[in-house]
Motif scaffolding. Structure first.
Motif, mmCIF file in Angstrom:
data_model
loop_
_atom_site.group_PDB
_atom_site.id
_atom_site.type_symbol
_atom_site.label_atom_id
_atom_site.label_comp_id
_atom_site.label_asym_id
_atom_site.label_seq_id
_atom_site.Cartn_x
_atom_site.Cartn_y
_atom_site.Cartn_z
ATOM 1 N N TRP A 74 -8.295 -44.209 -35.967
ATOM 2 C CA TRP A 74 -7.592 -45.231 -36.742
ATOM 3 C C TRP A 74 -8.493 -45.796 -37.837
ATOM 4 N N LEU A 75 -9.726 -46.132 -37.479
ATOM 5 C CA LEU A 75 -10.649 -46.704 -38.461
ATOM 6 C C LEU A 75 -10.995 -45.714 -39.561
ATOM 7 N N PRO A 97 -8.406 -56.533 -34.180
ATOM 8 C CA PRO A 97 -9.863 -56.409 -34.119
ATOM 9 C C PRO A 97 -10.577 -57.580 -34.786
ATOM 10 N N VAL A 98 -11.722 -57.935 -34.202
ATOM 11 C CA VAL A 98 -12.547 -59.022 -34.739
ATOM 12 C C VAL A 98 -14.010 -58.571 -34.701
ATOM 13 N N GLY A 133 -3.371 -49.764 -34.006
ATOM 14 C CA GLY A 133 -3.050 -50.378 -35.287
ATOM 15 C C GLY A 133 -2.734 -51.857 -35.184
ATOM 16 N N THR A 134 -2.946 -52.449 -34.002
ATOM 17 C CA THR A 134 -2.694 -53.872 -33.820
ATOM 18 C C THR A 134 -3.575 -54.688 -34.758
ATOM 19 N N VAL A 158 -13.601 -58.226 -30.573
ATOM 20 C CA VAL A 158 -12.357 -57.610 -30.097
ATOM 21 C C VAL A 158 -12.318 -56.237 -30.767
ATOM 22 N N PRO A 159 -12.625 -55.178 -30.025
ATOM 23 C CA PRO A 159 -12.638 -53.849 -30.644
ATOM 24 C C PRO A 159 -11.221 -53.355 -30.922
ATOM 25 N N PRO A 160 -11.073 -52.501 -31.919
ATOM 26 C CA PRO A 160 -9.756 -51.906 -32.147
ATOM 27 C C PRO A 160 -9.411 -50.989 -30.987
#
Length: 157
Positions: free
Chosen positions: A12-13, A69-70, A127-128, A121-123
């Motif tokens: 995704w990334l 994600p953060v 896609g959230t 907060v990892p992805p």
């Protein structure tokens, strides 16, 4: 399960990279575990000062099962919240930086510790993203709580 989530997160990334396959290959082999990725395609990033970001994240995690994600820098003096693309162009906020179309951000590999930047907060690869309106509400609540503490003379008062 964690391995599949990490692989999905990497996919995704890196999907935003000009050459996703080359980006994945280099990222997997980079001893620092970081990649430089363009913002503004699948996501924008709002960067908050840590003193606002931490309580904002605490509030968000009470409101939703899982925010988007953060990221945090090494001293956690800044936190980056992944929000829908286009958010930065509409965002106004003192002390808040935005990374949208035309900007690049340093992103750690979701499966290992990175050099100077880490996931709070990892992805998960789905896609959230954090809803910008919800993030704004959480920021206002966090700022109001901090102002209340300051008026009372600190968190103990």
């Amino acid at each position: 399960m964690a391995g599949r989530k990490t692989k999905a997160a990497v996919e995704w990334l890196t999907s935003v990279a000009p050459d996703p396959a080359a980006c994945r290959w280099e990222w997997e082999r980079d001893p620092r575990g970081i990649a430089l990725l363009p913002a503004g395609g699948r996501w924008d990033v709002l960067i908050l000062p840590g003193e606002l970001g931490h309580p904002t994240l605490d509030i968000l995690t009470r409101l939703v099962d899982r925010p988007g994600p953060v990221l945090a820098d090494s001293g956690e003096s800044r936190m980056g919240f992944f929000v829908p693309p286009g958010t930065v162009s509409r965002w106004l906020g003192t002390g808040i930086r935005g990374c949208g179309r035309g900007t690049w951000i340093v992103v750690p590999h979701p499966g290992r510790a990175g050099g100077g930047v880490r996931w709070l907060v990892p992805p998960d690869g789905s896609g959230t993203l954090t809803d910008a309106g919800l993030l704004e509400l959480a920021m206002h609540e966090a700022a109001a709580a901090a102002a209340g503490e300051a008026r009372r003379g600190g968190p103990e008062g």
